[in-house]
Design an enzyme around this catalytic site. Structure first.
Site, PDB file in Angstrom:
ATOM      1  N   ASN A 238     -22.979 -17.461  11.593  1.00 40.64           N
ATOM      2  CA  ASN A 238     -23.577 -18.684  11.037  1.00 40.64           C
ATOM      3  C   ASN A 238     -23.906 -19.581  12.218  1.00 40.64           C
ATOM      4  O   ASN A 238     -23.017 -20.229  12.762  1.00 40.64           O
ATOM      5  CB  ASN A 238     -22.559 -19.362  10.100  1.00 40.64           C
ATOM      6  CG  ASN A 238     -22.920 -20.811   9.805  1.00 40.64           C
ATOM      7  OD1 ASN A 238     -24.095 -21.186   9.844  1.00 40.64           O
ATOM      8  ND2 ASN A 238     -21.913 -21.628   9.519  1.00 40.64           N
ATOM      9  N   TRP A 239     -25.195 -19.579  12.610  1.00 40.25           N
ATOM     10  CA  TRP A 239     -25.454 -20.364  13.832  1.00 40.25           C
ATOM     11  C   TRP A 239     -25.916 -21.778  13.551  1.00 40.25           C
ATOM     12  O   TRP A 239     -26.409 -22.474  14.417  1.00 40.25           O
ATOM     13  CB  TRP A 239     -26.270 -19.646  14.882  1.00 40.25           C
ATOM     14  CG  TRP A 239     -27.529 -18.917  14.611  1.00 40.25           C
ATOM     15  CD1 TRP A 239     -28.776 -19.438  14.542  1.00 40.25           C
ATOM     16  CD2 TRP A 239     -27.668 -17.491  14.492  1.00 40.25           C
ATOM     17  NE1 TRP A 239     -29.689 -18.429  14.381  1.00 40.25           N
ATOM     18  CE2 TRP A 239     -29.038 -17.226  14.347  1.00 40.25           C
ATOM     19  CE3 TRP A 239     -26.779 -16.423  14.492  1.00 40.25           C
ATOM     20  CZ2 TRP A 239     -29.538 -15.928  14.195  1.00 40.25           C
ATOM     21  CZ3 TRP A 239     -27.270 -15.142  14.339  1.00 40.25           C
ATOM     22  CH2 TRP A 239     -28.631 -14.908  14.190  1.00 40.25           C
ATOM     23  N   LYS A 240     -25.728 -22.227  12.344  1.00 36.14           N
ATOM     24  CA  LYS A 240     -25.863 -23.657  12.023  1.00 36.14           C
ATOM     25  C   LYS A 240     -27.224 -24.203  12.470  1.00 36.14           C
ATOM     26  O   LYS A 240     -28.194 -23.457  12.513  1.00 36.14           O
ATOM     27  CB  LYS A 240     -24.701 -24.455  12.627  1.00 36.14           C
ATOM     28  CG  LYS A 240     -23.353 -23.810  12.303  1.00 36.14           C
ATOM     29  CD  LYS A 240     -22.181 -24.632  12.705  1.00 36.14           C
ATOM     30  CE  LYS A 240     -20.913 -23.844  12.457  1.00 36.14           C
ATOM     31  NZ  LYS A 240     -19.710 -24.612  12.698  1.00 36.14           N
TER      32      LYS A 240
ATOM     33  N   GLU B  74     -18.487 -27.951   6.493  1.00 33.99           N
ATOM     34  CA  GLU B  74     -19.385 -29.023   6.939  1.00 33.99           C
ATOM     35  C   GLU B  74     -20.199 -29.567   5.765  1.00 33.99           C
ATOM     36  O   GLU B  74     -20.506 -30.753   5.707  1.00 33.99           O
ATOM     37  CB  GLU B  74     -20.285 -28.507   8.069  1.00 33.99           C
ATOM     38  CG  GLU B  74     -19.488 -28.336   9.353  1.00 33.99           C
ATOM     39  CD  GLU B  74     -19.997 -27.274  10.290  1.00 33.99           C
ATOM     40  OE1 GLU B  74     -21.154 -26.835  10.164  1.00 33.99           O
ATOM     41  OE2 GLU B  74     -19.208 -26.854  11.170  1.00 33.99           O
TER      42      GLU B  74
ATOM     43  N   GLU C 294     -11.508 -20.554   5.967  1.00 32.48           N
ATOM     44  CA  GLU C 294     -11.811 -21.247   7.223  1.00 32.48           C
ATOM     45  C   GLU C 294     -11.006 -22.539   7.299  1.00 32.48           C
ATOM     46  O   GLU C 294     -11.452 -23.578   6.781  1.00 32.48           O
ATOM     47  CB  GLU C 294     -13.299 -21.582   7.286  1.00 32.48           C
ATOM     48  CG  GLU C 294     -14.212 -20.373   7.208  1.00 32.48           C
ATOM     49  CD  GLU C 294     -15.552 -20.676   7.826  1.00 32.48           C
ATOM     50  OE1 GLU C 294     -15.857 -20.081   8.866  1.00 32.48           O
ATOM     51  OE2 GLU C 294     -16.280 -21.522   7.293  1.00 32.48           O
TER      52      GLU C 294
ATOM     53  N   SER D 185     -13.064 -20.485  15.149  1.00 36.52           N
ATOM     54  CA  SER D 185     -12.899 -20.205  16.582  1.00 36.52           C
ATOM     55  C   SER D 185     -12.589 -18.739  16.878  1.00 36.52           C
ATOM     56  O   SER D 185     -11.798 -18.437  17.784  1.00 36.52           O
ATOM     57  CB  SER D 185     -11.841 -21.139  17.199  1.00 36.52           C
ATOM     58  OG  SER D 185     -12.263 -22.489  17.079  1.00 36.52           O
TER      59      SER D 185
ATOM     60  N   HIS E 189     -19.390 -24.339   2.669  1.00 32.84           N
ATOM     61  CA  HIS E 189     -18.927 -24.436   4.061  1.00 32.84           C
ATOM     62  C   HIS E 189     -18.293 -25.821   4.265  1.00 32.84           C
ATOM     63  O   HIS E 189     -18.746 -26.817   3.694  1.00 32.84           O
ATOM     64  CB  HIS E 189     -20.103 -24.239   5.021  1.00 32.84           C
ATOM     65  CG  HIS E 189     -19.660 -24.104   6.444  1.00 32.84           C
ATOM     66  ND1 HIS E 189     -19.355 -25.201   7.223  1.00 32.84           N
ATOM     67  CD2 HIS E 189     -19.428 -23.018   7.213  1.00 32.84           C
ATOM     68  CE1 HIS E 189     -18.969 -24.780   8.425  1.00 32.84           C
ATOM     69  NE2 HIS E 189     -19.007 -23.463   8.441  1.00 32.84           N
TER      70      HIS E 189
ATOM     71  N   GLY F  36     -18.988 -18.886  13.819  1.00 33.07           N
ATOM     72  CA  GLY F  36     -19.895 -20.003  14.062  1.00 33.07           C
ATOM     73  C   GLY F  36     -20.385 -19.990  15.504  1.00 33.07           C
ATOM     74  O   GLY F  36     -21.302 -19.257  15.873  1.00 33.07           O
ATOM     75  N   GLY F  37     -19.747 -20.789  16.349  1.00 28.75           N
ATOM     76  CA  GLY F  37     -20.199 -20.968  17.731  1.00 28.75           C
ATOM     77  C   GLY F  37     -20.443 -19.673  18.486  1.00 28.75           C
ATOM     78  O   GLY F  37     -21.450 -19.538  19.192  1.00 28.75           O
TER      79      GLY F  37
ATOM     80  N   GLY G 241     -14.805 -24.704  15.150  1.00 27.63           N
ATOM     81  CA  GLY G 241     -15.464 -25.337  16.289  1.00 27.63           C
ATOM     82  C   GLY G 241     -14.523 -26.096  17.203  1.00 27.63           C
ATOM     83  O   GLY G 241     -14.962 -26.859  18.063  1.00 27.63           O
TER      84      GLY G 241
HETATM   85  C1  PEP Z   1     -17.975 -21.805  11.039  1.00 28.49           C
HETATM   86  O1  PEP Z   1     -18.729 -22.734  11.254  1.00 28.49           O
HETATM   87  O2  PEP Z   1     -17.966 -21.247   9.921  1.00 28.49           O
HETATM   88  C2  PEP Z   1     -17.077 -21.387  12.104  1.00 28.49           C
HETATM   89  C3  PEP Z   1     -16.140 -20.529  11.837  1.00 28.49           C
HETATM   90  O3  PEP Z   1     -17.297 -21.943  13.334  1.00 28.49           O
HETATM   91  P1  PEP Z   1     -16.567 -21.543  14.711  1.00 28.49           P
HETATM   92  O4  PEP Z   1     -16.535 -20.044  14.781  1.00 28.49           O
HETATM   93  O5  PEP Z   1     -17.406 -22.147  15.760  1.00 28.49           O
HETATM   94  O6  PEP Z   1     -15.189 -22.106  14.646  1.00 28.49           O
END
Ligand code: PEP
Length: 255
Positions: A9-11, A96, A166, A211, A94, A232-233, A172
Site C-alpha cells: 500500500n504505497w499511499k 489513516e 495493523e 513497519s 485503514h 506500507g513504507g 510508519g
Molecule cells: C500501512 O500503512 O498499512 C503500513 C503497514 O505502513 P508501514 O508498513 O509503513 O508501517
C-alpha cells in the site's frame, strides 16, 4: 493450509513515472504463484498499473472505496469502478482513513459490503492505538471493529475477504509488534470469527501490518496465525518489497 499474501500500500506517494518504474520492477521479480502478491497504488494510477500487470502473478488493489454504489458523490470512487479498471482487492478501514477522515466502524462495514457486492475482495484493516494497548483494551477494540462487519455483512462474507491486523502504534513508526504480539492478536481475531463459523475462520487469511521490513518479515510471517503482511513504507522500495515477498514465499505452501 492458507496461502500467504503480501500486499503493498504505497499511499499518496510518488509520481506517474515513479509508480510505473516501481510496478515494472515488482512485476519482473514476482513470478511465484504460491503466494499472492497485491499492489495498491493511488486511484489515479490504477488503470495504468493494471495494464503493466499484464494478467501475471501480481494482483491489483485499491486503497479505499465509496460505500455508495453510484450517484452524486463528488470525488468518490465506487466498487464497480474499481472492478472496471481491473482491481481484485480493496483496503477498507485503514487506520489513516479511520483517524484522518473520521471513518467509523459502521461506515467501514458499509464499505466492506460495497466491495463484496461487486466481487472485490475487501482487506479489512483493524488495530488499536498505543494507549488502548497499554490499557489492555486491544481485544475489545479489535473485537468491536470485527463485530461491526459481521453484524452488517454476516460471517459468510469472510469467505471472500482478507483481514489485516495493523496496530496503529506500529504503522510508519519503525516500531514493529513482536512476532508473539502479532500472533496473540491474530489468534484472537481467528477465534472471535470461529465462534460464528469455524471453517471460515480457519480459512481466513490474516495479515500483519506495521513497519514490516525485509529484515523482520520472516520472523513475523512464520507465526501460525500470520498469513502474510500489509506493507506500507517498505512497498515504495522495490527491492525491499520484493525481499518481503520472498520471505513470505519461502514459507508458502502450494494450492
Ligand atoms: C500501512 O500503512 O498499512 C503500513 C503497514 O505502513 P508501514 O508498513 O509503513 O508501517
Amino acid at each position: 493450509m492458507r496461502r500467504k499474501i503480501v500486499a503493498g500500500n504505497w499511499k499518496m506517494h510518488g509520481s506517474r513515472a515513479e509508480n510505473a518504474a516501481l510496478v515494472e520492477t515488482i512485476v519482473a521479480s514476482v513470478t511465484s504463484e504460491r503466494t499472492t502478491c497485491v499492489i495498491c497504488p493511488p486511484f489515479i494510477y490504477l488503470h495504468e498499473t493494471w495494464r503493466q500487470l499484464r494478467g501475471g502473478a501480481v494482483a491489483l488493489g485499491a486503497q479505499d472505496l465509496c460505500a455508495e454504489a453510484l450517484g452524486a458523490h463528488t470525488g468518490e470512487v465506487s466498487a464497480a469502478m474499481l472492478k472496471d479498471v481491473g482491481c481484485e482487492y480493496v483496503l477498507v478501514g485503514h487506520s489513516e482513513r479511520r483517524a484522518l477522515y473520521g471513518e467509523d466502524s459502521p461506515l467501514v462495514a458499509r464499505k466492506f459490503a460495497a466491495a463484496h457486492s461487486k466481487g472485490l475482495t475487501p482487506v479489512l484493516c483493524l488495530g488499536e492505538q498505543l494507549a488502548e494497548r497499554e490499557a489492555g483494551r486491544t481485544h475489545s477494540i479489535v473485537g468491536a471493529q470485527i463485530d461491526a462487519v459481521v453484524q452488517l455483512c454476516g460471517i459468510q462474507s469472510f469467505a471472500q475477504a482478507v483481514v489485516a491486523y495493523e496496530p496503529v502504534w506500529a504503522i510508519g513508526t519503525g516500531r514493529t509488534a513482536t512476532p508473539d504480539q502479532a500472533q496473540e492478536t491474530h489468534a484472537f481475531i481467528r477465534q472471535r470469527l470461529a465462534c460464528e463459523d469455524a471453517k471460515i475462520a480457519a480459512g481466513l487469511r490474516i495479515l500483519y501490518g506495521g513497519s514490516v521490513k525485509a529484515g523482520n518479515a520472516r520472523d513475523i510471517f512464520v507465526m501460525p496465525d500470520v498469513d502474510g503482511g500489509l506493507i506500507g513504507g517498505a512497498s515504495l522500495k522495490a527491492d525491499e518489497f520484493i525481499a518481503i515477498f520472498a520471505a513470505a514465499d519461502s514459507l508458502a505452501v502450494s494450492g
